[in-house]
Design an enzyme around this catalytic site. Structure first.
Site, PDB file in Angstrom:
ATOM      1  N   ASP A 107       0.869  -1.169   0.000  1.00 22.22           N
ATOM      2  CA  ASP A 107       0.000   0.000   0.000  1.00 22.22           C
ATOM      3  C   ASP A 107       0.911   1.226   0.000  1.00 22.22           C
ATOM      4  OD1 ASP A 107      -2.325   1.623   0.364  1.00 22.22           O
ATOM      5  OD2 ASP A 107      -3.239  -0.029   1.453  1.00 22.22           O
ATOM      6  N   ASP A 208      -2.932   4.671  -2.463  1.00 28.97           N
ATOM      7  CA  ASP A 208      -3.978   5.272  -1.654  1.00 28.97           C
ATOM      8  C   ASP A 208      -4.402   6.644  -2.195  1.00 28.97           C
ATOM      9  OD1 ASP A 208      -5.322   4.894   1.055  1.00 28.97           O
ATOM     10  OD2 ASP A 208      -4.441   6.883   1.335  1.00 28.97           O
ATOM     11  N   GLU A 262      -6.187   3.813  -6.067  1.00 28.02           N
ATOM     12  CA  GLU A 262      -7.475   4.044  -5.430  1.00 28.02           C
ATOM     13  C   GLU A 262      -7.908   5.443  -5.841  1.00 28.02           C
ATOM     14  OE1 GLU A 262      -9.679   4.344  -1.120  1.00 28.02           O
ATOM     15  OE2 GLU A 262      -7.771   5.299  -1.497  1.00 28.02           O
ATOM     16  N   HIS A 335     -11.151  -2.737   3.317  1.00 27.43           N
ATOM     17  CA  HIS A 335     -11.136  -2.303   4.711  1.00 27.43           C
ATOM     18  C   HIS A 335     -11.906  -1.006   4.939  1.00 27.43           C
ATOM     19  CE1 HIS A 335      -8.226   0.073   2.637  1.00 27.43           C
ATOM     20  NE2 HIS A 335      -8.080   0.855   3.688  1.00 27.43           N
ATOM     21  N   ASP A 336     -12.403  -0.398   3.876  1.00 22.52           N
ATOM     22  CA  ASP A 336     -13.164   0.847   4.008  1.00 22.52           C
ATOM     23  C   ASP A 336     -14.663   0.644   3.831  1.00 22.52           C
ATOM     24  OD1 ASP A 336     -10.855   2.377   4.335  1.00 22.52           O
ATOM     25  OD2 ASP A 336     -10.615   2.673   2.178  1.00 22.52           O
TER      26      ASP A 336
HETATM   27  C1  GLC Z   1      -7.926   5.516   1.682  1.00 25.88           C
HETATM   28  C2  GLC Z   1      -7.779   4.318   2.585  1.00 25.88           C
HETATM   29  C3  GLC Z   1      -8.458   4.606   3.883  1.00 25.88           C
HETATM   30  C4  GLC Z   1      -7.791   5.798   4.519  1.00 25.88           C
HETATM   31  C5  GLC Z   1      -7.735   6.986   3.565  1.00 25.88           C
HETATM   32  C6  GLC Z   1      -6.746   7.996   4.038  1.00 25.88           C
HETATM   33  O1  GLC Z   1      -9.225   5.744   1.338  1.00 25.88           O
HETATM   34  O2  GLC Z   1      -8.266   3.176   1.960  1.00 25.88           O
HETATM   35  O3  GLC Z   1      -8.464   3.521   4.746  1.00 25.88           O
HETATM   36  O4  GLC Z   1      -8.470   6.152   5.680  1.00 25.88           O
HETATM   37  O5  GLC Z   1      -7.348   6.624   2.272  1.00 25.88           O
HETATM   38  O6  GLC Z   1      -5.446   7.502   3.881  1.00 25.88           O
END
Ligand code: GLC
Ligand code: CA
Length: 565
Positions: A107, A208, A262, A335-336
């Site tokens: 990540d 991320d 992402e 995980h979100d």
């Molecule tokens: C992304 C991650 C999340 C995190 C956010 C800030 O969306 O998947 O878990 O809280 O970024 O880093």
């Protein structure tokens, strides 16, 4: 060489043929009894993943972090979080994974760092510190924040720092200051760090919120929502593609990696740039349109149901529009997100396993690289929250306080919403067996184990042939056996049905019919005319079906994939 159009679209790649498994280390397996999952815990479970058949692990952050956002706030990119182990533990895990033929995708959290990162510690010292411009500092405007932007975890996106009498930008928590990507030196430092990991032998990056790195010049106010704050509008900013192309040139292109961005706020048009088949930026993106279907005026906080017709429309748009031009990543869970089984499946005893298999089939038979989130292969469910103190996630806790204090949502409703949609649903410990704490830890877990672990756990499912685990194992295997699943075209059938999700894949004269009954009732189904009279081979079925005639009465949550070769 001038590749013909057709050749380009069929361009094969190992990352297109792979299945990725996401590990959230804190909740995966605890090897030393401190209640926190760790690297040695992961190493000990690699055989399990081998057995499942996955190709790549996406490892949520394991870097040094004060854990304001469970590792998504990194204070040193070249160190391992002490709770998770040491760099030696990491190297051993990587080596063992590679021995088993499993790749590791790291990540990469570089939209922001932790406020405890050395760069930020320097940056906040003085206006003329060499690291000042690594972050986004601004003067107050009319005695207030520099603009109206709200942070994703509530409140303003600006934090005042007395020391230098300026504000810094944080799109997430106050402890996650945004890096200034317009600063060439920042980009160079990030690329150096990525190279360092690549040289270690890692196999890829999940990036991320990478769509947010390029801020609009002048940082203009955004339209104000119910929270009273403005939308930051940072998605797909003016230079994001330049920066990713630069990253590709400087780092990614030098190694054989799997990369996924992402990309909150990504549209199909933007995805064609991020994940272009030309390979100038990333392999693929995570889009959010299907996840946002049940969103509303209070961001995601509600208890709405997703309509199947809308879900189909969104999924199908991504399938057909990216075909040959870019590459999809396929996911229901991470995980979100809450557990998809509890969101669009049916997590009651009667239909839990069947609908878990239905979701798996529906997703894994599409074009794209599938992602499995830990526990999804067991049909893990949302957690039955009873009180606020069971929550650990900064997002849910902050949202609860903000929306109830402003009287936008009542405490009862808000509790219901965070219980239904909160990220902690996905973060409860992995359920390994039916022993104490589901075999996750010998101590006290940092977040409670879902009480359904006696019924839902890996050990039981590995021993039982018709389990969700074995079904996922088969879905993964089928992808390796049939190129049509990876490379075939996609066409949605009966788009107006609110109960049935049916689509057809085609590839080199073959067709694959995928039928999923999302309803808790029997449904009559007739195969499309072009397949009538042909004999199909049922590749997989969650109801023990071995053949499909020209019509069928589908059981509640029944699904199958039928190959016409
Ligand atoms: C992304 C991650 C999340 C995190 C956010 C800030 O969306 O998947 O878990 O809280 O970024 O880093
Ligand atoms: Ca531990």
């Amino acid at each position: 060489m001038n590749l013909a159009k057709e050749d380009k679209r069929m361009k094969k790649a190992w990352w297109k043929e792979s299945v990725v498994y996401q590990i959230y280390p804190r909740s995966f397996c605890d090897s030393n009894g401190d209640g926190i999952g760790d690297l040695n815990g992961i190493t000990g479970k690699l055989e399990y993943l081998k057995e499942l058949g996955i190709d790549v692990i996406w490892l949520s952050p394991v870097y040094q972090s004060p854990n304001d956002d469970n590792g998504y706030d990194i204070s040193d990119y070249r160190r391992i979080m002490a709770e998770f182990g040491t760099m030696e533990d990491y190297d051993r895990m990587l080596k063992r994974a590679h021995e088993l033929g499993i790749k590791i995708m790291m990540d990469l959290v570089v939209n922001h760092t932790s406020d405890e990162h050395a760069w930020f510690v320097e940056s906040r010292k003085s206006k003329d510190n060499p690291y000042r411009d690594y972050y986004i500092w601004r003067d107050a405007k009319g005695g207030k924040e520099p603009n109206n932007w709200g942070a994703c975890f509530g409140g303003s996106a600006w934090k005042y720092d007395e020391k230098t009498d300026q504000y810094f930008l944080h799109l997430f928590s106050e402890k996650q200051p945004d890096l200034n990507w317009d600063n060439k030196e920042v980009r160079k430092k990030v690329f150096d760090m990525m190279t360092w990991w690549c040289e270690k032998g890692i196999d890829g990056f999940r990036m991320d919120v990478i769509s947010l790195i390029s801020k609009r010049p002048g940082l203009p106010d955004g339209p104000v929502g119910r929270s009273g704050y403005g939308d930051h509008g940072c998605a797909n900013g003016p230079h994001v593609h330049d920066y990713l192309k630069e990253m590709n040139r400087e780092v990614l292109s030098k190694y054989d990696l799997i990369t996924v961005g992402e990309c909150s706020g990504v549209t199909v048009e933007e995805a064609k740039k991020y994940a272009s088949a030309e390979g100038t930026e990333l392999n693929m993106v995570f889009q959010f349109e299907h996840m946002d279907l049940d969103g509303g005026e209070n961001f995601k906080w509600n208890h709405e149901k997703i309509r199947l017709t809308e879900l189909k429309a969104v999924m199908s748009k991504w399938q057909t529009e990216l075909a040959g031009k870019a590459w999809n990543s396929l996911y229901w869970c991470n995980h979100d997100q809450p557990r998809m089984l509890s969101r669009i499946g049916n997590d009651t005893k009667e239909y839990r396993e069947r609908s878990a298999k239905l979701l798996g089939t529906c997703l894994h038979m599409m074009q794209g690289t599938p992602y499995i989130y830990q526990g999804e292969e067991l049909g893990m469910t949302n957690y039955p929250f009873q009180s606020l103190d069971e929550f650990r996630d900064i997002e849910s806790i902050n949202a609860y306080h903000e929306l109830t204090e402003k009287k936008i949502v009542s405490p009862e409703d808000m509790f219901d919403y965070i219980s239904y949609k909160g990220r902690d649903n996905a973060r409860t410990p992995m359920q390994w067996d039916d022993s104490r704490q589901a075999g996750f830890t010998s101590g006290t877990p940092w977040i409670a184990v879902n009480p359904d672990y006696k019924e839902i756990n890996a050990k039981e499912q590995m021993e039982r042939e018709d389990s969700v685990f074995h079904y996922y194992q088969k879905l993964i295997r089928l992808r390796k056996e049939h190129e049509i699943i990876v490379y075939g075209d996609y066409k949605l059938l009966i788009p107006d049905s609110e109960e049935l999700y049916v689509y057809m894949r085609s590839y080199e004269g073959q067709r694959l019919l995928v039928i999923c009954n999302f309803a808790e009732k029997e449904m009559a189904y007739e195969v499309p005319e072009e397949l009538m009279g042909e004999e199909g081979d049922v590749l997989i079925s969650n109801y023990g079906r071995t053949e499909l005639g020209h019509s069928a009465v589908l059981e509640p949550y029944e699904c199958m994939a039928v190959l016409y070769a």
